[in-house]
Design a protein around this motif. Sequence first.
Motif, PDB file in Angstrom:
ATOM      1  N   PHE A 454       0.827  -1.197   0.000  1.00  0.00           N
ATOM      2  CA  PHE A 454       0.000   0.000   0.000  1.00  0.00           C
ATOM      3  C   PHE A 454       0.867   1.254   0.000  1.00  0.00           C
ATOM      4  CE2 PHE A 454       0.360   2.060   4.145  1.00  0.00           C
ATOM      5  CZ  PHE A 454       1.095   1.108   4.849  1.00  0.00           C
ATOM      6  N   VAL A 455       0.302   2.347  -0.479  1.00  0.00           N
ATOM      7  CA  VAL A 455       0.879   3.688  -0.311  1.00  0.00           C
ATOM      8  C   VAL A 455      -0.259   4.613   0.096  1.00  0.00           C
ATOM      9  CG1 VAL A 455       2.820   3.481  -1.902  1.00  0.00           C
ATOM     10  CG2 VAL A 455       0.586   4.184  -2.777  1.00  0.00           C
ATOM     11  N   GLY A 456       0.049   5.567   0.942  1.00  0.00           N
ATOM     12  CA  GLY A 456      -1.004   6.471   1.390  1.00  0.00           C
ATOM     13  C   GLY A 456      -0.428   7.793   1.880  1.00  0.00           C
ATOM     14  N   ASP A 457      -1.291   8.765   1.996  1.00  0.00           N
ATOM     15  CA  ASP A 457      -0.876  10.074   2.500  1.00  0.00           C
ATOM     16  C   ASP A 457      -2.047  10.704   3.244  1.00  0.00           C
ATOM     17  OD1 ASP A 457       0.590  12.336   3.039  1.00  0.00           O
ATOM     18  OD2 ASP A 457       0.164  13.279   1.098  1.00  0.00           O
ATOM     19  N   MET A 458      -1.735  11.352   4.354  1.00  0.00           N
ATOM     20  CA  MET A 458      -2.731  12.086   5.121  1.00  0.00           C
ATOM     21  C   MET A 458      -2.182  13.504   5.208  1.00  0.00           C
ATOM     22  SD  MET A 458      -4.272  10.686   8.682  1.00  0.00           S
ATOM     23  CE  MET A 458      -3.328  11.552   9.918  1.00  0.00           C
ATOM     24  N   TYR A 459      -2.925  14.459   4.694  1.00  0.00           N
ATOM     25  CA  TYR A 459      -2.354  15.795   4.492  1.00  0.00           C
ATOM     26  C   TYR A 459      -3.191  16.835   5.216  1.00  0.00           C
ATOM     27  CZ  TYR A 459      -1.031  20.030   1.876  1.00  0.00           C
ATOM     28  OH  TYR A 459      -0.626  21.292   1.529  1.00  0.00           O
ATOM     29  N   ASN A 460      -2.533  17.583   6.116  1.00  0.00           N
ATOM     30  CA  ASN A 460      -3.206  18.675   6.805  1.00  0.00           C
ATOM     31  C   ASN A 460      -2.942  19.970   6.032  1.00  0.00           C
ATOM     32  OD1 ASN A 460      -2.698  20.911   9.390  1.00  0.00           O
ATOM     33  ND2 ASN A 460      -4.666  19.916   9.091  1.00  0.00           N
ATOM     34  N   TYR A 461      -3.894  20.334   5.168  1.00  0.00           N
ATOM     35  CA  TYR A 461      -3.699  21.543   4.370  1.00  0.00           C
ATOM     36  C   TYR A 461      -4.387  22.755   4.986  1.00  0.00           C
ATOM     37  CZ  TYR A 461      -8.411  20.985   2.340  1.00  0.00           C
ATOM     38  OH  TYR A 461      -9.761  20.889   2.160  1.00  0.00           O
ATOM     39  N   GLY A 462      -5.045  22.560   6.142  1.00  0.00           N
ATOM     40  CA  GLY A 462      -5.740  23.674   6.780  1.00  0.00           C
ATOM     41  C   GLY A 462      -4.863  24.476   7.717  1.00  0.00           C
ATOM     42  N   ASP A 463      -3.757  23.899   8.173  1.00  0.00           N
ATOM     43  CA  ASP A 463      -2.960  24.600   9.176  1.00  0.00           C
ATOM     44  C   ASP A 463      -1.467  24.313   9.048  1.00  0.00           C
ATOM     45  OD1 ASP A 463      -2.264  26.050  11.471  1.00  0.00           O
ATOM     46  OD2 ASP A 463      -2.535  24.313  12.768  1.00  0.00           O
ATOM     47  N   THR A 464      -1.068  23.059   9.265  1.00  0.00           N
ATOM     48  CA  THR A 464       0.366  22.762   9.393  1.00  0.00           C
ATOM     49  C   THR A 464       1.059  22.500   8.063  1.00  0.00           C
ATOM     50  OG1 THR A 464      -0.033  20.387   9.630  1.00  0.00           O
ATOM     51  CG2 THR A 464      -0.049  21.703  11.647  1.00  0.00           C
ATOM     52  N   ASP A 465       0.316  22.150   7.030  1.00  0.00           N
ATOM     53  CA  ASP A 465       0.873  21.847   5.717  1.00  0.00           C
ATOM     54  C   ASP A 465       1.847  20.655   5.772  1.00  0.00           C
ATOM     55  OD1 ASP A 465       0.869  22.374   2.995  1.00  0.00           O
ATOM     56  OD2 ASP A 465       2.770  23.466   3.120  1.00  0.00           O
ATOM     57  N   VAL A 466       1.546  19.707   6.616  1.00  0.00           N
ATOM     58  CA  VAL A 466       2.409  18.519   6.748  1.00  0.00           C
ATOM     59  C   VAL A 466       1.748  17.314   6.081  1.00  0.00           C
ATOM     60  CG1 VAL A 466       3.466  16.887   8.370  1.00  0.00           C
ATOM     61  CG2 VAL A 466       3.423  19.332   8.903  1.00  0.00           C
ATOM     62  N   HIS A 467       2.542  16.592   5.301  1.00  0.00           N
ATOM     63  CA  HIS A 467       2.096  15.332   4.697  1.00  0.00           C
ATOM     64  C   HIS A 467       2.521  14.170   5.608  1.00  0.00           C
ATOM     65  CE1 HIS A 467       0.778  16.563   0.644  1.00  0.00           C
ATOM     66  NE2 HIS A 467       1.641  17.565   0.817  1.00  0.00           N
ATOM     67  N   TYR A 468       1.593  13.323   5.963  1.00  0.00           N
ATOM     68  CA  TYR A 468       1.919  12.107   6.715  1.00  0.00           C
ATOM     69  C   TYR A 468       1.822  10.933   5.741  1.00  0.00           C
ATOM     70  CZ  TYR A 468       1.453  15.071  10.777  1.00  0.00           C
ATOM     71  OH  TYR A 468       1.624  16.073  11.691  1.00  0.00           O
ATOM     72  N   TYR A 469       2.922  10.720   5.027  1.00  0.00           N
ATOM     73  CA  TYR A 469       2.949   9.679   3.992  1.00  0.00           C
ATOM     74  C   TYR A 469       3.289   8.330   4.616  1.00  0.00           C
ATOM     75  CZ  TYR A 469       7.717  11.170   4.672  1.00  0.00           C
ATOM     76  OH  TYR A 469       8.897  11.529   5.262  1.00  0.00           O
ATOM     77  N   ASN A 470       2.874   7.275   3.992  1.00  0.00           N
ATOM     78  CA  ASN A 470       3.138   5.933   4.484  1.00  0.00           C
ATOM     79  C   ASN A 470       3.139   4.954   3.328  1.00  0.00           C
ATOM     80  OD1 ASN A 470       3.386   4.680   7.213  1.00  0.00           O
ATOM     81  ND2 ASN A 470       1.947   6.330   7.721  1.00  0.00           N
ATOM     82  N   GLY A 471       3.933   3.915   3.415  1.00  0.00           N
ATOM     83  CA  GLY A 471       3.915   2.878   2.402  1.00  0.00           C
ATOM     84  C   GLY A 471       4.522   1.603   2.968  1.00  0.00           C
ATOM     85  N   GLY A 472       4.121   0.487   2.408  1.00  0.00           N
ATOM     86  CA  GLY A 472       4.701  -0.745   2.922  1.00  0.00           C
ATOM     87  C   GLY A 472       4.104  -1.976   2.280  1.00  0.00           C
ATOM     88  N   CYS A 473       4.678  -3.120   2.647  1.00  0.00           N
ATOM     89  CA  CYS A 473       4.210  -4.400   2.129  1.00  0.00           C
ATOM     90  C   CYS A 473       4.172  -5.416   3.262  1.00  0.00           C
ATOM     91  CB  CYS A 473       5.160  -4.936   1.050  1.00  0.00           C
ATOM     92  SG  CYS A 473       5.048  -4.046  -0.505  1.00  0.00           S
TER      93      CYS A 473
END
Lengths: 517, 164
Positions: A454-473
């Motif tokens: 899987f690959v994924g991203d959780m992005y806070n674009y309302g305040d911190t502008d930080v991407h919390y990306y993740n990937g793995g098998c």
Amino acid sequence: MFLFAVLSSASPYLLAQHHLSGGFESNSVYYRDDRKTGAVVPENNLGSNNYFKLDYQYHKFSAGIQYEAYLPVLQGLPTALHGSDLVLKYASFQDSNFRVTAGDFYEQFSNGLIFRAYEERALGLNTAMEGIRASYSFGNGIRLKALAGRPREFMERAESVVKGASIQVDWTALLGLNRSSFTIEANYINRYVSYTGQAAIDPNVNAYSFGGNWVAGGFTLESEYAYKTNDPGAYNGQANKDGSALLLQAGYTASGFGSLLSFRRLEYMQFGTSRGIAGIGRDLNYLPALTRQYSYSLANLQPHNAMGNSEIGGQLDLHYRLKRGSWLGGRYGARVALNASTYYNLKGDVVGGYAFLDKGDTRYYQDINVDLEKKISPSFQLLLLYSNQVYNPIVIGKANTLYFSQVAVADLTWKVSAVRSFRFEMQHLWSNDYQKNWAAGMAEFAISPAWTCFVGDMYNYGDTDVHYYNGGCSYTMSRTRLALNYGRNREGVICAGGVCLYMPAYTGFNLSLISSF
Amino acid sequence: MSIDVYRLGWLCVIWLFATMVSAQTRLPAIQVNNLKGETVNVGSLLDDGVPTVITFWTTVCKPCLQELDAFSEQWEDWQREVKFNIVAVSADDARSATKVRTFVAANEWPFTILLDQNQDFKRALNVSVIPHLFVIDTKGSVVYSRIGYNPGSEAKVLEILKGL
């Protein structure tokens, strides 16, 4: 080497007469610096939690051990978990109606309002009792349990001695009821901590609970009332007050339909394994948040944490299956579910006391959500979720204010062939409070039954502008699963089994191995 | 820390050895409850004299629900090919155990449902993550087990059952 030699010589006998089973679990993280999230890297950049469990059974006799090694403990979990030790060991004898266990054991009385000894590795929680437990059943109608011992507190034992007894009467069996079932249960727990100081502190805290379950046709009614004598401590503001709890749950089910209405009231019901201390790994009872648990990250961003000293509220669940061929169900049918929950403080205060059923002015949490799951074709399955949440950070010890948010999720599974499938998640959270808007996406590919990536991203674009990306098998072979992930994890509260723990932000590689035999 | 690593290394060796000598697993002597609140001995799950599929699930585990739906959809077709039972053991604790009945009714699952509220059965079979599925033959031995579920995994279960 000696143990290895003994096992080798004994192996034919083991196979023929005895039964050996066990499990191994290892979770390790290699932490990396990440200025974007402020993640703090521990010494040696490493955290590793390891569990080894072995059980042996011979006819009615069984015995086992659990060895744990924290090399060191994963960041965010209690630092009192350190080093390695043979933390659990037990021997047990079980006949058709009698059972006795000496050593470490897990146990729960009714819903756990006054007592639950259990393990939750994701939170570093294990409150197993070390002592003796016995149970006896008089036919199928009456069941007695008694126990005494010391609860585990991380790598040590609590300073308390806990004794308890429980009786369960099944009137269905005693009266030969056919069309309904009715059971009642009464439980008692005593926690003793010696005290030699000058203050007027009773070394004993007693807790009682009474409850009953009734099932008739599609109707169910479950109830439990608990009472606990005073137990002043830091976790209840040193209040010298007795506690109580009431849990009522009523449901109705029919073919294709299920409903459940729950109500719970808590007053001074936090109950620590030692005097004056309670919290993760130090609770003698179990007071989970009675709300919907989500597997979607944004819907689970701000979970409720039950307030054991003053809380009142309830939850409603409705599930309905739309039949195949119906106007809404279409060719393959569909499912609709509605869930709503709300929790407040109790009306009153520490000095004047709390009302029994009136709510106060502080709203802790509210969630109203609906989801629809529908098979579109033999290859596609779609789930749509909407959740409207109100969260008060006072439940994790912060300011008394309210965060309002709305979450929408679309989850699509696409079965490409008999063994290959994709899954896509799209999520969005709208809010004008705290960190405001979030968006998240995830794509997963699986080759059944062994491989998932899987690959994924959780992005806070309302305040911190930080991407919390993740990937793995992950790779699964029978009873062994190996998973390797890399990603960035946000600071926040994680919950498992309704108990929540604050976790710091971290970025790194996570290697997980689980195996059993 | 080096002593801890040394000890852990030895335990891994013992674990590997135990895996080799322990070729089969049998059901433990555990009691759980059914949806009526009655006590059920785990050993009695094999009383029908047909192979039994035991799978651990919770109401909040999405792959578990997918797996049970997949079995439910193919239940009638599979029963025509091979006789077997499915026992779905809910590991929901007090937070969500009462929701199990509503899930089962709404989904019309045709399986035996058991409640393992304090996870005694789950722990006895050394189940760490769910879903975790076991296929038990008529003699009570585990002939197949699998952690996790991906769409299509259920076909392997049918293949195993037909081979018994």
